[in-house]
Each structure stands twice: as C-alpha cells, then as structure tokens.
Design a protein around this motif. Structure first.
Motif, PDB file in Angstrom:
ATOM      1  N   ARG A 141      19.255  32.365   3.202  1.00 22.95           N
ATOM      2  CA  ARG A 141      18.339  32.291   2.252  1.00 22.95           C
ATOM      3  C   ARG A 141      18.874  33.325   1.099  1.00 22.95           C
ATOM      4  O   ARG A 141      19.294  34.415   1.527  1.00 22.95           O
ATOM      5  N   GLY A 142      19.011  32.524  -0.267  1.00 21.17           N
ATOM      6  CA  GLY A 142      19.256  33.482  -1.454  1.00 21.17           C
ATOM      7  C   GLY A 142      20.879  33.899  -1.488  1.00 21.17           C
ATOM      8  O   GLY A 142      21.244  34.601  -2.395  1.00 21.17           O
ATOM      9  N   ARG A 143      21.634  33.227  -0.563  1.00 21.19           N
ATOM     10  CA  ARG A 143      23.128  33.663  -0.831  1.00 21.19           C
ATOM     11  C   ARG A 143      23.747  32.407  -1.583  1.00 21.19           C
ATOM     12  O   ARG A 143      23.620  31.288  -1.169  1.00 21.19           O
ATOM     13  N   VAL A 144      24.446  32.773  -2.822  1.00 18.48           N
ATOM     14  CA  VAL A 144      24.910  31.888  -3.330  1.00 18.48           C
ATOM     15  C   VAL A 144      26.144  30.972  -3.128  1.00 18.48           C
ATOM     16  O   VAL A 144      26.424  30.161  -3.641  1.00 18.48           O
ATOM     17  N   GLU A 149      25.516  25.482  -1.010  1.00 18.90           N
ATOM     18  CA  GLU A 149      25.785  25.609  -2.609  1.00 18.90           C
ATOM     19  C   GLU A 149      27.048  24.985  -2.934  1.00 18.90           C
ATOM     20  O   GLU A 149      27.489  24.509  -4.106  1.00 18.90           O
TER      21      GLU A 149
END
Length: 228
Positions: A141-144, A149
């Motif tokens: 979560r939150g890792r681009v 992605e």
C-alpha cells in the motif's frame, strides 16, 4: 510467430534441446550462459542471438530461428537490471526482462524505473516479456512502483498482459503458475509475463504455460509460449 520466454534456472547448455521441442521462432531465456564461452553444441544451437549478463555463467539470451535476424537496440539501461531491447526480423522490437534485486531497487521497482525512462520508445511494434519476479499479491500500500502500478502504466500506453487477456483472469488471481519456489508445488506463483500493444496482438492472442509435470525437473520456472 512463436515466442518463448523461459527462466531456465541455469545450465542452459544442457537444456536447449528440451526447450527446442516447442519449435519457437524466438527464445527469450533468462539465467542462461554466454554461448560464446560455453560448449560447442550450445554455441551451434544458438545461431543468431543477442546475449548480455554480468557473468558469462548467467544472463539473458535472445535466440532466433527459421531465418529470422536479431540485433541489439541502443537503449540506455541507466544501471537497471536486467533489460535487453532487440530488433527482430526488422519489424518487431522485443524487450527481454529479468528483474534483479539490486542496490537501485528491488525487482518490479527496476522495471518501473526502466518504464519511466523508456515509455516514449514503447510503440505498437514492441513486445515485452520475461521474468518480472513480481505479482499483484505482493503489492504494498502506498508504493508507487508496485506490480499493479506497472500494469496500469503499461495499460495507459496501450499494452496489455497477454496471459490475462487470453485467459480472462485478473492480476493476482492466475490459475496457471509460472514459478515454483524451491520447486515446491505448494509455493506456486505467476511471475513471468508477455505484454504487447492491442494494435499488434488483436483480439485473440494464443498463450500457453508449461506444466510442472513436464518442466519442474529441469527448472523452477515454466516456459510461456506466445503465438501471434
């Protein structure tokens, strides 16, 4: 055209005959030796090829058959590992992938960075394939730069995962594993992919994944075969 991507788990000099039974036009092989410094039999089989690796014992090779030609493309790698862009038969650009865990960034992060640098070069003539060492089940979560992605970024460029298109499956819910950790049937994952532009593959790409009963004795990865 038939294209195989396979992480051979090393010692390809003893395995090229086996993968040759798939009768492909192009073989994209991860973890293979440099044919120039290996056995005469392997060198003879290799024919026209492009190979790169940090060590002669382990790298990526792209081998073409049936009168096709292959040449390396001059795309800078920016220190990212490991990517080999080639031109096949003067009509298809293929990006061979074997993501590594290095100081720059781990696995799919390497591909994410490579994608940012080269997105302008990814036109409809490009096929991307190889061992990505990644799956949506490992997204953080939150890792681009996670797997999902990267899939989204490719989708924006018009590229689709051909396995998921052909099988009508979602990322992270694959029913055909391509990798068995420690060759353990209970540790099965899908981490090898083909991506191509909709303008190239059309509506019905044919893609198959090798079966563990046939391949696990010689590699922890299953070959993935694309016919376009």
């Amino acid at each position: 055209m038939r294209i195989v991507s396979w992480n051979c788990n090393g010692a390809f000099r003893r395995k090229f005959d086996r993968i040759g039974t798939l009768n492909a036009d192009v073989y994209v092989i991860q973890e293979c030796e440099n044919p120039a410094t290996s056995t005469a039999e392997y060198s003879d089989w290799s024919g026209d090829y492009v190979w790169a690796g940090k060590s002669d014992r382990k790298g990526i090779g792209i081998f073409v058959k049936n009168g096709l030609s292959v040449q390396a493309l001059d795309w800078p790698n920016y220190g990212l590992e490991q990517f080999i862009p080639v031109r096949i038969a003067d009509r298809i650009n293929l990006l061979a992938v074997w993501t590594k865990n290095s100081a720059n960034m781990a696995y799919i992060g390497q591909f994410y960075q490579y994608l940012q640098h080269h997105s302008a070069l990814l036109d409809p003539s490009v096929i991307i394939c190889g061992d990505f060492n990644s799956n949506a089940i490992w997204d953080k979560r939150g890792r681009v730069w996670n797997h999902s992605e990267c899939v989204l970024a490719l989708s924006r460029l018009g590229f689709d995962s051909l396995y998921h298109h052909a099988m009508a499956e979602q990322q992270g819910l694959e029913t055909h594993p391509t990798f068995y950790l420690q060759r353990n049937m209970g540790k099965a994952y899908h981490i090898d992919y083909f991506f191509a532009h909709v303008a190239m593959y059309g509506s019905a790409p044919s893609i198959t994944v090798g079966k563990a009963a046939e391949w696990l004795a010689i590699s922890d990865h299953m070959p993935v075969l694309l016919t376009i």
